[in-house]
Design an enzyme around this catalytic site. Structure first.
Site, PDB file in Angstrom:
ATOM      1  N   TRP A  39       0.821  -1.219   0.000  1.00  0.00           N
ATOM      2  CA  TRP A  39       0.000   0.000   0.000  1.00  0.00           C
ATOM      3  C   TRP A  39       0.841   1.249   0.000  1.00  0.00           C
ATOM      4  O   TRP A  39       0.565   2.202  -0.738  1.00  0.00           O
ATOM      5  CB  TRP A  39      -1.014  -0.041   1.143  1.00  0.00           C
ATOM      6  CG  TRP A  39      -1.974  -1.169   0.911  1.00  0.00           C
ATOM      7  CD1 TRP A  39      -2.075  -2.328   1.618  1.00  0.00           C
ATOM      8  CD2 TRP A  39      -2.905  -1.287  -0.182  1.00  0.00           C
ATOM      9  NE1 TRP A  39      -3.020  -3.151   1.044  1.00  0.00           N
ATOM     10  CE2 TRP A  39      -3.551  -2.540  -0.053  1.00  0.00           C
ATOM     11  CE3 TRP A  39      -3.264  -0.460  -1.244  1.00  0.00           C
ATOM     12  CZ2 TRP A  39      -4.521  -2.984  -0.957  1.00  0.00           C
ATOM     13  CZ3 TRP A  39      -4.230  -0.896  -2.149  1.00  0.00           C
ATOM     14  CH2 TRP A  39      -4.850  -2.149  -1.991  1.00  0.00           C
ATOM     15  N   ASP A  58      -1.913   6.913   5.966  1.00  0.00           N
ATOM     16  CA  ASP A  58      -2.993   6.062   5.460  1.00  0.00           C
ATOM     17  C   ASP A  58      -3.329   5.067   6.569  1.00  0.00           C
ATOM     18  O   ASP A  58      -2.556   4.171   6.857  1.00  0.00           O
ATOM     19  CB  ASP A  58      -2.494   5.330   4.205  1.00  0.00           C
ATOM     20  CG  ASP A  58      -3.509   4.300   3.685  1.00  0.00           C
ATOM     21  OD1 ASP A  58      -4.596   4.163   4.274  1.00  0.00           O
ATOM     22  OD2 ASP A  58      -3.182   3.624   2.686  1.00  0.00           O
ATOM     23  N   LYS A  87     -13.006  -1.363   6.160  1.00  0.00           N
ATOM     24  CA  LYS A  87     -12.411  -2.357   7.043  1.00  0.00           C
ATOM     25  C   LYS A  87     -12.948  -2.146   8.460  1.00  0.00           C
ATOM     26  O   LYS A  87     -13.794  -2.901   8.922  1.00  0.00           O
ATOM     27  CB  LYS A  87     -10.886  -2.279   6.962  1.00  0.00           C
ATOM     28  CG  LYS A  87     -10.398  -2.687   5.553  1.00  0.00           C
ATOM     29  CD  LYS A  87      -9.095  -2.050   5.183  1.00  0.00           C
ATOM     30  CE  LYS A  87      -8.841  -2.005   3.693  1.00  0.00           C
ATOM     31  NZ  LYS A  87      -8.882  -3.239   2.964  1.00  0.00           N
TER      32      LYS A  87
HETATM   33  C1  LIG Z   1      -3.709   0.251   3.811  1.00  0.00           C
HETATM   34  C2  LIG Z   1      -4.572   0.387   2.607  1.00  0.00           C
HETATM   35  N1  LIG Z   1      -4.508   1.509   1.877  1.00  0.00           N
HETATM   36  C3  LIG Z   1      -5.268   1.683   0.779  1.00  0.00           C
HETATM   37  C4  LIG Z   1      -6.134   0.709   0.343  1.00  0.00           C
HETATM   38  C5  LIG Z   1      -6.945   0.942  -0.892  1.00  0.00           C
HETATM   39  O1  LIG Z   1      -8.257   1.213  -0.515  1.00  0.00           O
HETATM   40  P1  LIG Z   1      -9.453   1.322  -1.574  1.00  0.00           P
HETATM   41  O2  LIG Z   1      -9.718  -0.038  -2.064  1.00  0.00           O
HETATM   42  O3  LIG Z   1     -10.550   1.917  -0.763  1.00  0.00           O
HETATM   43  O4  LIG Z   1      -9.011   2.250  -2.650  1.00  0.00           O
HETATM   44  C6  LIG Z   1      -6.254  -0.464   1.081  1.00  0.00           C
HETATM   45  C7  LIG Z   1      -7.210  -1.505   0.647  1.00  0.00           C
HETATM   46  O5  LIG Z   1      -7.174  -2.625   1.046  1.00  0.00           O
HETATM   47  C8  LIG Z   1      -5.445  -0.632   2.228  1.00  0.00           C
HETATM   48  O6  LIG Z   1      -5.514  -1.766   2.947  1.00  0.00           O
HETATM   49 MG   LIG Z   2       0.741  -4.536   2.382  1.00  0.00          MG
END
Ligand SMILES: Cc1ncc(COP(=O)(O)O)c(C=O)c1O
Ligand SMILES: [Mg+2]
Ligand SMILES: Cc1ncc(COP(=O)(O)O)c(C=O)c1O
Ligand SMILES: [Mg+2]
Ligand SMILES: [Mg+2]
Ligand SMILES: [Mg+2]
Lengths: 361, 361
Positions: free
Chosen positions: A102, A172, A196
């Site tokens: 991520w 994030d 989540k």
């Molecule tokens: C830590 C993290 N950041 C960003 C995202 C991306 O999120 P989205 O699917 O809402 O764009 C996720 C999705 O699993 C995530 O776990």
């Molecule tokens: Mg990861």
């Protein structure tokens, strides 16, 4: 109905009380003669839900009036674009901590907007560990320092926060928001997809310190400028009404069950049960993650070989446990054990793990 | 429960069957032991809903395989950014038809991305009329020509489409999608926020002719590049699950009740009833819009003075009719009469209008 034990990484389990409340009101919202999802976002009925959701985020996270709280669409992924578009300005450098899938996605998008720098890259250790928080220092000309508080795929979680002084710290928190108390005033911005810990997919929460908004340039188009949303109380355009309604209900449930501190206790207990089961397994179950940074939300583990992993996944699903497959990019197993997952789901899994080892170990 | 007559402009009325179907499945989706809003977007259960929604859009709109159909977050407003970011390239000009509030918002965002040109501006006539479709011609160096098929606030609707030859014709159909048959092959792209004719707020539909995707540059960040979404069947990141579920159910309802042609007949009939009531009112009710372009979705009207308008709004609400207030930017009254609004709601309104005139005229 018998509820499955839901270990999906997101969208993921919701409190059954929340689902029942949605059910009771989805045809006729509180006797108004229409559903909330049929209500104008400019009307009193929706407005109350919207503002209560924002107020609950502020209350449960202890957010001062120095911050604006908004909802956005496009998932946390859209924030990978919006953060640098709004804040990576004036030839400054966007600092990123590359801790897994991520964080790297956020970095890759920022690279397209301006100058970026990796202040940490976990590549050498295959993204199984984090840097010491105190060792993380922003660049001389830093626009901000970005981190991913919990790597949902890697199963890594920051336990302490870097001190970045005047440099805005941006996080994030998609997969661990409100799973523990966080000193919000250390952060200039926090964002998180709802799906989540917070509610149904479709909304992203952004918490932005107001002084940062001065950086949002007029060259930005309306939706992509944070100021558009902070100035209009996140009602510039039609919000994702249902998700925000769901978030409000989940926040009420978090409040009623003890708030961020109670969530943290539960998360510690649930994750300790799984990490403990691995520790006692004589190496049958292995967690690749550095002990210091193991996630309390996403517990990743491997079995002795891929055949056993496939068998484990098959039999756990037959036993009513969903979503234990690791992310397709890394394989293995992963139990996502967010706030709403009951403790007994985790003890059932731990029991199943022991039993499976007994039969196959 | 007695249902209100819901004339909101969006989010707006949904078929009660759809609401009841959501209600029946929101705790336990079709006996799976979890809600669809708790299901992984990578799993079979959600996948089926996602793909059925896309297939129904293709079927009901008659879309060939030359086009990709995707869902996005951020509302139709985010498309005001994404259209020029993706397609306003190589020093070309973005042609816009300025027909009201929504077209102007799209134009204002495009201005920040590249060169734009207004091929029509309804300003002189206070945005109460549209150009003759055959008179609308793209610029010599046009990247695309953009129009707003129905101006939700102004109450104006295009009845014919410009011939743009090789120049891509792009339409914001947020407030009249699937209210009538549309020759999709005349368009290079169509987009629409869900929350009027299609379902719950939170998702935007984009229909993009595949050859256009070659223009989407690699300088674009992941979410803001249409190719990211077309390549992944709109599953690059977590989709707005609930909205897409709702859209699928609304599309099934549209199909069952006769498709785009039946919607058009109903829309003609419903809107004719209101426009007819005005015509017979000896000027008590006035529609400011050029007769040729009056919307079948958003019927705007004025009363002799603002006091009477306030009284009309108050008494209509007391009589169980919601959302008849015109947009705050223009005042007056507006009845949004989307697909899902039953015909008898409109006859009740027409009756109320006559009665109100009798008492106050
Ligand atoms: C830590 C993290 N950041 C960003 C995202 C991306 O999120 P989205 O699917 O809402 O764009 C996720 C999705 O699993 C995530 O776990
Ligand atoms: Mg990861
Ligand atoms: C024609 C039109 N375009 C765009 C929009 C903006 O849509 P959203 O609120 O989903 O951003 C609207 C909303 O009413 C609209 O009517
Ligand atoms: Mg919704
Ligand atoms: Mg308008
Ligand atoms: Mg949802």
């Amino acid at each position: 109905m018998s509820r499955k034990l839901n270990f999906y990484a997101g969208p993921s389990v919701l409190p059954v009380e929340v689902l029942e409340e949605l059910q009771a009101n989805i045809v006729d919202y509180q006797g108004n003669g229409f559903s909330l999802i049929e209500a104008s976002h400019r009307g009193k009925v929706y407005d109350k839900v919207h503002n209560e959701a924002i107020a609950l985020i502020k209350e449960l996270m202890g957010i001062s009036d120095d911050y604006s709280v908004i909802f956005l669409g496009g998932g946390a992924t859209l924030q990978f674009s919006m953060v640098p578009m709004n804040f990576l300005v004036d030839g400054k450098v966007g600092d990123y901590t590359l801790t897994g899938t991520w964080a790297k996605k956020a970095y890759t998008d920022a690279e397209k907007i301006g100058k970026v720098h990796a202040v940490f890259d976990g590549k050498d250790k295959n993204y199984t560990t984090l840097p010491e928080a105190s060792s993380v220092k922003p660049s001389a000309n830093s626009a901000y320092l970005h981190l991913t508080s919990n790597e949902t795929i890697g199963g890594l979680e920051w336990k302490h926060w870097p001190e970045t002084g005047d440099v805005p710290l941006i996080a994030d928190m998609s997969s661990d928001i409100l799973s523990r108390p966080v000193p919000v005033d250390k952060f200039a911005m926090i964002y998180a997809g709802a799906q989540k810990n917070l509610g149904p997919a479709g909304a992203t929460i952004a918490i932005i310190r107001n002084d940062l908004l001065e950086r949002c340039g007029d060259h930005l188009t309306a939706y992509l400028n944070y100021k558009t949303h902070t100035k209009s109380n996140a009602l510039y355009n039609t919000p994702p009404v249902f998700s925000i309604w769901g978030i409000k209900l989940v926040l009420e449930w978090i409040k009623k069950t003890g708030g961020a501190e109670a969530m943290a206790k539960r998360a510690e207990k649930k994750s300790a049960l799984l990490y403990g089961t691995m520790a006692e397994s004589n190496g049958f179950y292995r967690c690749p993650v550095d002990e210091k940074y193991r996630s309390t939300m996403n517990v990743v583990f491997r079995l002795p070989n891929e055949e056993l992993e496939a068998k484990f996944l098959k039999e756990s699903e037959e036993a009513g446990m969903l979503g234990l497959k690791g992310h397709r990019s890394v394989g293995g197993c992963r139990a996502s054990i967010y706030n709403s997952l009951p403790e007994d789901a985790v003890s059932t899994l731990a029991q199943f793990m022991k039993e499976f080892q007994r039969k196959n170990g």
